[in-house]
Design a protein around this motif. Sequence first.
Motif, PDB file in Angstrom:
ATOM      1  N   THR A  46      35.261  20.786 -38.102  1.00  0.00           N
ATOM      2  CA  THR A  46      36.217  21.854 -37.856  1.00  0.00           C
ATOM      3  C   THR A  46      35.923  22.931 -38.895  1.00  0.00           C
ATOM      4  O   THR A  46      35.851  22.637 -40.091  1.00  0.00           O
ATOM      5  CB  THR A  46      37.663  21.348 -38.034  1.00  0.00           C
ATOM      6  OG1 THR A  46      37.894  20.302 -37.084  1.00  0.00           O
ATOM      7  CG2 THR A  46      38.670  22.458 -37.828  1.00  0.00           C
ATOM      8  N   ALA A  90      35.477  21.046 -42.442  1.00  0.00           N
ATOM      9  CA  ALA A  90      36.110  19.726 -42.442  1.00  0.00           C
ATOM     10  C   ALA A  90      35.328  18.779 -41.535  1.00  0.00           C
ATOM     11  O   ALA A  90      35.140  19.061 -40.350  1.00  0.00           O
ATOM     12  CB  ALA A  90      37.554  19.831 -41.965  1.00  0.00           C
ATOM     13  N   ASN A 128      34.191  14.242 -41.384  1.00  0.00           N
ATOM     14  CA  ASN A 128      34.188  12.899 -41.990  1.00  0.00           C
ATOM     15  C   ASN A 128      35.313  12.703 -43.000  1.00  0.00           C
ATOM     16  O   ASN A 128      35.103  12.161 -44.080  1.00  0.00           O
ATOM     17  CB  ASN A 128      32.834  12.615 -42.650  1.00  0.00           C
ATOM     18  CG  ASN A 128      31.688  12.752 -41.680  1.00  0.00           C
ATOM     19  OD1 ASN A 128      31.793  12.375 -40.524  1.00  0.00           O
ATOM     20  ND2 ASN A 128      30.597  13.322 -42.151  1.00  0.00           N
ATOM     21  N   ASP A 129      36.500  13.182 -42.667  1.00  0.00           N
ATOM     22  CA  ASP A 129      37.689  13.050 -43.525  1.00  0.00           C
ATOM     23  C   ASP A 129      37.539  13.730 -44.881  1.00  0.00           C
ATOM     24  O   ASP A 129      38.179  13.334 -45.857  1.00  0.00           O
ATOM     25  CB  ASP A 129      38.070  11.577 -43.722  1.00  0.00           C
ATOM     26  CG  ASP A 129      38.529  10.926 -42.434  1.00  0.00           C
ATOM     27  OD1 ASP A 129      39.131  11.634 -41.590  1.00  0.00           O
ATOM     28  OD2 ASP A 129      38.282   9.715 -42.254  1.00  0.00           O
ATOM     29  N   GLU A 130      36.671  14.736 -44.965  1.00  0.00           N
ATOM     30  CA  GLU A 130      36.499  15.520 -46.189  1.00  0.00           C
ATOM     31  C   GLU A 130      36.540  16.998 -45.843  1.00  0.00           C
ATOM     32  O   GLU A 130      36.122  17.395 -44.772  1.00  0.00           O
ATOM     33  CB  GLU A 130      35.167  15.196 -46.873  1.00  0.00           C
ATOM     34  CG  GLU A 130      35.107  13.797 -47.430  1.00  0.00           C
ATOM     35  CD  GLU A 130      33.832  13.549 -48.226  1.00  0.00           C
ATOM     36  OE1 GLU A 130      33.245  14.530 -48.725  1.00  0.00           O
ATOM     37  OE2 GLU A 130      33.445  12.389 -48.341  1.00  0.00           O
ATOM     38  N   VAL A 131      37.058  17.797 -46.771  1.00  0.00           N
ATOM     39  CA  VAL A 131      37.127  19.243 -46.572  1.00  0.00           C
ATOM     40  C   VAL A 131      36.494  19.927 -47.782  1.00  0.00           C
ATOM     41  O   VAL A 131      36.770  19.559 -48.916  1.00  0.00           O
ATOM     42  CB  VAL A 131      38.595  19.716 -46.426  1.00  0.00           C
ATOM     43  CG1 VAL A 131      38.658  21.223 -46.289  1.00  0.00           C
ATOM     44  CG2 VAL A 131      39.256  19.033 -45.247  1.00  0.00           C
TER      45      VAL A 131
END
Length: 118
Positions: free
Chosen positions: A12, A49, A51-54
């Motif tokens: 995203t 954003a 893989n659960d990281e931003v």
Amino acid sequence: MRQIPVDTSAATVMVAKTPQPKVRDRRTGEIATDAETGAKLMTVDVMFAANDEVEILSVTVPETGISGDLTMGTPAALTGLIARPWENEFNGQKRHGIAFRAVAVTSLATTGTASNAA
């Protein structure tokens, strides 16, 4: 120099800061240009954003590759995103990082607006 393609299909992406001219020389204010095409270069900070990281990435893109209204919070697509590791030494201190470059940054809000207006 090694260039690593970045897969953005599962990410995203939103604009974090509007496009700004990329400054080549801070002392003179000279704007950077593409070595091959001569196009003026811009930087666009985006929230990336995946893989659960931003992360906030500063992406260099030719001015001709910027389309749509890229204001803060606008969903965007990054076309041809690559990562390029870099390293330099200045006054005896080594620095390193990753530079990001894209062929285009396109607003995804424009498509939704056009279909809603019809």
